[in-house]
Design an enzyme around this catalytic site. Structure first.
Site, short mmCIF file in Angstrom:
data_model
loop_
_atom_site.label_atom_id
_atom_site.label_comp_id
_atom_site.label_asym_id
_atom_site.label_seq_id
_atom_site.Cartn_x
_atom_site.Cartn_y
_atom_site.Cartn_z
N LYS A 45 7.81 34.97 43.97
CA LYS A 45 6.61 35.11 43.12
C LYS A 45 5.67 36.23 43.57
CE LYS A 45 7.35 32.89 40.33
NZ LYS A 45 8.57 33.01 39.47
N HIS A 100 15.23 37.25 49.21
CA HIS A 100 14.02 36.48 49.59
C HIS A 100 14.14 36.01 51.04
CE1 HIS A 100 12.30 36.38 45.62
NE2 HIS A 100 13.08 35.44 45.13
N SER A 130 1.39 31.02 41.22
CA SER A 130 2.55 31.41 40.42
C SER A 130 3.75 30.50 40.74
CB SER A 130 2.88 32.88 40.71
OG SER A 130 4.00 33.29 39.99
S1 PPS Z 1 10.76 35.36 41.47
O1 PPS Z 1 11.04 34.06 40.75
O2 PPS Z 1 10.52 35.14 42.89
O3 PPS Z 1 11.80 36.36 41.24
O4 PPS Z 1 9.37 35.83 40.82
P1 PPS Z 1 8.72 37.26 41.04
O5 PPS Z 1 9.39 38.23 40.16
O6 PPS Z 1 8.65 37.58 42.50
O7 PPS Z 1 7.22 37.03 40.57
C1 PPS Z 1 6.89 36.62 39.26
C2 PPS Z 1 5.43 37.00 39.05
O8 PPS Z 1 5.36 38.44 38.83
C3 PPS Z 1 4.69 38.66 37.60
N1 PPS Z 1 5.16 39.91 36.98
C4 PPS Z 1 4.33 40.93 36.67
N2 PPS Z 1 2.99 41.10 36.87
C5 PPS Z 1 2.42 42.24 36.39
N3 PPS Z 1 3.12 43.20 35.74
C6 PPS Z 1 4.46 43.09 35.52
N4 PPS Z 1 5.12 44.03 34.88
C7 PPS Z 1 5.11 41.91 36.02
N5 PPS Z 1 6.38 41.45 35.98
C8 PPS Z 1 6.39 40.25 36.58
C9 PPS Z 1 5.03 37.43 36.77
O9 PPS Z 1 4.20 37.31 35.65
C10 PPS Z 1 4.83 36.34 37.83
O10 PPS Z 1 3.44 36.17 38.16
P2 PPS Z 1 2.47 35.11 37.45
O11 PPS Z 1 1.20 35.12 38.26
O12 PPS Z 1 3.15 33.77 37.48
O13 PPS Z 1 2.23 35.61 36.06
#
Ligand code: PPS
Length: 288
Positions: A45, A100, A130
């Site tokens: 996340k 991870h 998140s």
């Molecule tokens: S995972 O399941 O570990 O692979 O998740 P991960 O990709 O690490 O994190 C998911 C969060 O990243 C946000 N996200 C983004 N934020 C801003 N801009 C872009 N383009 C973007 N892409 C992914 C996603 O919304 C999750 O955060 P939260 O706070 O839940 O919205």
């Protein structure tokens, strides 16, 4: 679904058994990286999929074809997942590999290679929020309970993938290494273009201004929310209950302020100070 309720424990850390087996974790530990590999490492996340999208687009010089036709877990597979060996290309081409895992598990494999490592971290309060929401709809993760219950487990490192603090510290100890690049979710949020340019510099990829425009456009939160190759909508409802939440949830910095009570925030700050006082990088601005 396959091993949906199983927990796998490896080197003292628990992992969802749906995605990991002892064997897949051992294979990850013994993996032979190629010098041309690009490794994305994150605690869950922290913006993993965002970084996968940016690197895909940098490598294609802004052409969105791959980003819009190949699922992220195929073009940037997770090293420790059960499907990794059958997905990763073995032919010596440029590969984006995601993990991870904490540094210590991968240390022997990484020390023997010149693979470029990008470590991406996020303000831990937003990671906790998140991750909590993700637990509500990802059926391979345990029921989170209340946010307070979940936060206690997060602070004690009792969630899947272990302690955020240990993860970040394990990777940041190697920050000075020339083949290591550290960036935060907040850096990307506040200056996406500048972050993409820095990543291009690290990867020795020279992109024209139009190509950079295209990378920036295609990895925006709105664009990625519509892209089924990254927004998890391809994942079956038996594995993710899409009626209970969205992978592309809010994509903002500071959402923790909508979730934490004053008491939770002060406990978090106290534990943060204890855990991170010797760490060179300060997440200060993201924490206030
Ligand atoms: S995972 O399941 O570990 O692979 O998740 P991960 O990709 O690490 O994190 C998911 C969060 O990243 C946000 N996200 C983004 N934020 C801003 N801009 C872009 N383009 C973007 N892409 C992914 C996603 O919304 C999750 O955060 P939260 O706070 O839940 O919205």
């Amino acid at each position: 679904m396959d091993r949906i309720n199983i927990t796998e424990t490896f080197a003292g850390i628990s992992y969802p058994g749906h995605l990991h087996t002892r064997e897949s974790l051992k294979l990850a530990q013994d993996f032979q990286f190629q010098d041309t590999d690009i490794v994305i490492s994150t605690f869950p996340k922290s913006g993993t999929v965002w970084m996968q999208e940016i690197l895909t687009l940098i490598c294609s010089k802004g052409d969105s074809l791959v980003a819009e036709t190949v699922p992220n877990w195929v073009r940037a597979p997770w090293l420790e997942h059960t499907y990794f060996r059958e997905t990763v290309q073995e032919n010596g081409g440029l590969r984006i590999i995601t993990t991870h895992l904490p540094y210590d598990i991968l240390a022997p494999a990484l020390k023997n290679s010149k693979a470029k490592v990008i470590y991406m971290a996020r303000n831990p309060k937003d990671v906790a929020v998140s991750y909590y929401h993700f637990h509500k709809f990802a059926k391979f993760l345990p029921e989170p309970g209340t946010f307070g219950d979940f936060l206690d487990r997060f602070l004690n490192g009792k969630v899947h993938y272990g302690s955020w603090f240990q993860h970040v510290k394990s990777w940041l100890r190697h920050q000075e290494n020339a083949s290591f690049f550290f960036i935060t979710y907040e850096d990307m949020h506040w200056d996406l273009r500048g972050s993409i340019e820095k990543l291009c510099g690290f990867l020795n990829c020279s992109l024209s201004s139009e190509e950079l425009d295209s990378v920036e456009q295609h990895c925006s939160f709105n664009r990625m929310s519509q892209n089924s190759m990254v927004n998890c909508t391809l994942i079956s409802p038996e594995i993710m209950d899409h009626s209970k939440g969205k992978f592309m949830r809010k994509g903002i910095a500071g959402d923790w302020k909508q979730h934490f009570t004053v008491a939770q925030n002060s406990l978090f700050d106290h534990i943060y100070q204890e855990e991170m006082c010797h760490c060179k990088h300060r997440f200060h601005t993201a924490l206030d």
